[in-house]
Design an enzyme around this catalytic site. Structure first.
Site, PDB file in Angstrom:
ATOM      1  N   LEU A  39      51.791  -0.581  33.427  1.00 53.77           N
ATOM      2  CA  LEU A  39      51.175  -2.008  33.695  1.00 53.77           C
ATOM      3  C   LEU A  39      51.687  -2.226  35.213  1.00 53.77           C
ATOM      4  O   LEU A  39      52.339  -1.370  35.760  1.00 53.77           O
ATOM      5  CB  LEU A  39      52.143  -2.793  32.851  1.00 53.77           C
ATOM      6  CG  LEU A  39      52.093  -2.739  31.187  1.00 53.77           C
ATOM      7  CD1 LEU A  39      53.128  -3.844  30.491  1.00 53.77           C
ATOM      8  CD2 LEU A  39      50.639  -3.170  30.793  1.00 53.77           C
ATOM      9  N   ASP A  40      50.759  -3.017  35.559  1.00 52.22           N
ATOM     10  CA  ASP A  40      50.859  -3.420  37.060  1.00 52.22           C
ATOM     11  C   ASP A  40      52.381  -3.951  37.191  1.00 52.22           C
ATOM     12  O   ASP A  40      53.082  -4.614  36.299  1.00 52.22           O
ATOM     13  CB  ASP A  40      49.753  -4.604  37.374  1.00 52.22           C
ATOM     14  CG  ASP A  40      48.239  -4.318  37.206  1.00 52.22           C
ATOM     15  OD1 ASP A  40      48.204  -3.085  37.484  1.00 52.22           O
ATOM     16  OD2 ASP A  40      47.503  -5.071  37.251  1.00 52.22           O
ATOM     17  N   LYS A  41      52.688  -3.777  38.339  1.00 54.43           N
ATOM     18  CA  LYS A  41      54.253  -4.336  38.776  1.00 54.43           C
ATOM     19  C   LYS A  41      54.353  -5.666  38.265  1.00 54.43           C
ATOM     20  O   LYS A  41      55.546  -6.003  37.522  1.00 54.43           O
ATOM     21  CB  LYS A  41      54.345  -4.157  40.329  1.00 54.43           C
ATOM     22  CG  LYS A  41      55.693  -4.820  40.537  1.00 54.43           C
ATOM     23  CD  LYS A  41      56.093  -4.589  41.954  1.00 54.43           C
ATOM     24  CE  LYS A  41      57.167  -4.944  42.472  1.00 54.43           C
ATOM     25  NZ  LYS A  41      57.742  -4.682  43.940  1.00 54.43           N
TER      26      LYS A  41
ATOM     27  N   THR B 172      52.809  -7.366  36.045  1.00 53.19           N
ATOM     28  CA  THR B 172      52.581  -7.916  34.479  1.00 53.19           C
ATOM     29  C   THR B 172      53.669  -7.611  33.796  1.00 53.19           C
ATOM     30  O   THR B 172      54.334  -6.498  34.143  1.00 53.19           O
ATOM     31  CB  THR B 172      51.276  -6.950  34.133  1.00 53.19           C
ATOM     32  OG1 THR B 172      50.271  -7.082  34.884  1.00 53.19           O
ATOM     33  CG2 THR B 172      50.789  -7.245  32.729  1.00 53.19           C
TER      34      THR B 172
ATOM     35  N   ARG C  47      42.297  -8.648  35.644  1.00 58.21           N
ATOM     36  CA  ARG C  47      42.010  -9.555  36.786  1.00 58.21           C
ATOM     37  C   ARG C  47      40.821  -9.401  37.167  1.00 58.21           C
ATOM     38  O   ARG C  47      40.541 -10.574  37.973  1.00 58.21           O
ATOM     39  CB  ARG C  47      43.369  -8.816  37.839  1.00 58.21           C
ATOM     40  CG  ARG C  47      44.529  -8.952  36.933  1.00 58.21           C
ATOM     41  CD  ARG C  47      45.753  -8.101  37.864  1.00 58.21           C
ATOM     42  NE  ARG C  47      45.998  -8.901  39.108  1.00 58.21           N
ATOM     43  CZ  ARG C  47      46.760  -7.983  39.929  1.00 58.21           C
ATOM     44  NH1 ARG C  47      47.271  -7.052  39.634  1.00 58.21           N
ATOM     45  NH2 ARG C  47      47.071  -8.486  41.096  1.00 58.21           N
TER      46      ARG C  47
END
Length: 236
Positions: free
Chosen positions: A53-55, A57, A153
């Site tokens: 997961l993105d930082k 998120t 996104r």
């Protein structure tokens, strides 16, 4: 202290499903050593990352406890057999209540770590449906049918409703109620207004996969309270 940072949603002998907080890396990079994986390693020994997961998120992320489970789970992700659902607060309102965003994605030729819609990019599909909406924001459920970096996104911006507080693909501005709510007043305990959402408003809500015994497993993380609070405060 380590255990307090870990919110374990579900685990068995093969996997750990964790509710990742926003602001914590899934796996360490050159600039930052602490990550969710490093915290799990302290508790479980060595764990194996299955997806990321993105930082910024938050929400459900899966780790394997052994090499066999790692290979088995990674294969499901590669074969697109895992169902992945996200919830986000987006700015504005999608034109349709439910639809599919089908737009190829590629890395930006100049900006490192940034993705863009490009006709020569990799096929990318994101489904969505509106859960709730008002004059300013919508609470939207997204389903990933492919797994490109920053896919939701980029697709959300491309479709005209970027994820709130997205510094890369939106305006990045924190959400203050006073900007949208008439006659807004501070509470008695506040001297200055604090943003109701001050980080990327994207949450990994649910994954569905098959364990090594062939049983379907669903792991769910509740929608963050600030997302729900914003929608409640701006409800017509």
């Amino acid at each position: 202290m380590v255990k307090k940072k870990l919110d374990i949603l579900l685990e068995d002998e093969d996997f750990i499903a964790v509710d990742k907080p926003s602001g914590l890396l899934s796996i360490a990079d050159r600039a930052q050593n602490e990550s969710l994986k490093s915290l799990l390693d302290q508790v479980y020994g060595t764990v194996y990352i299955v997806h990321r997961l993105d930082k910024d998120t938050c929400g459900v992320i899966l780790f394997a406890k052994n090499k066999e489970a790692h290979q088995y789970l990674c294969q499901q992700f590669e074969n697109r057999e895992v169902e992945k659902y996200y919830v986000a607060v987006v700015t504005g309102c999608p034109a349709e209540d439910e639809s599919l965003i089908d737009a190829p994605l590629a890395e930006h030729p100049v900006q490192k770590g940034v993705m863009q819609v490009h006709r020569n990019g990799k096929p990318s599909q994101t489904g969505y449906r509106i859960l709730e909406k008002n004059n300013h924001f919508s609470l939207v459920e997204f389903q990933l049918f492919t797994g490109r970096m920053h896919q939701i996104r980029v697709h959300a911006r491309h479709a005209g409703f970027p994820v709130a507080v997205d510094e890369l693909y939106g305006d990045g501005n924190p959400v203050f109620l006073s900007k949208y709510k008439r006659n807004y007043k501070l509470s008695r305990t506040e001297d200055t207004e604090r943003p109701i959402i001050n980080r990327l408003a994207l949450h990994a809500a649910r994954i569905v996969f098959t364990n090594r015994r062939g049983k379907s497993v669903t792991v769910t993380s509740p929608t963050p309270k600030p997302f729900l609070a914003l929608m409640k405060q701006l409800k017509k």
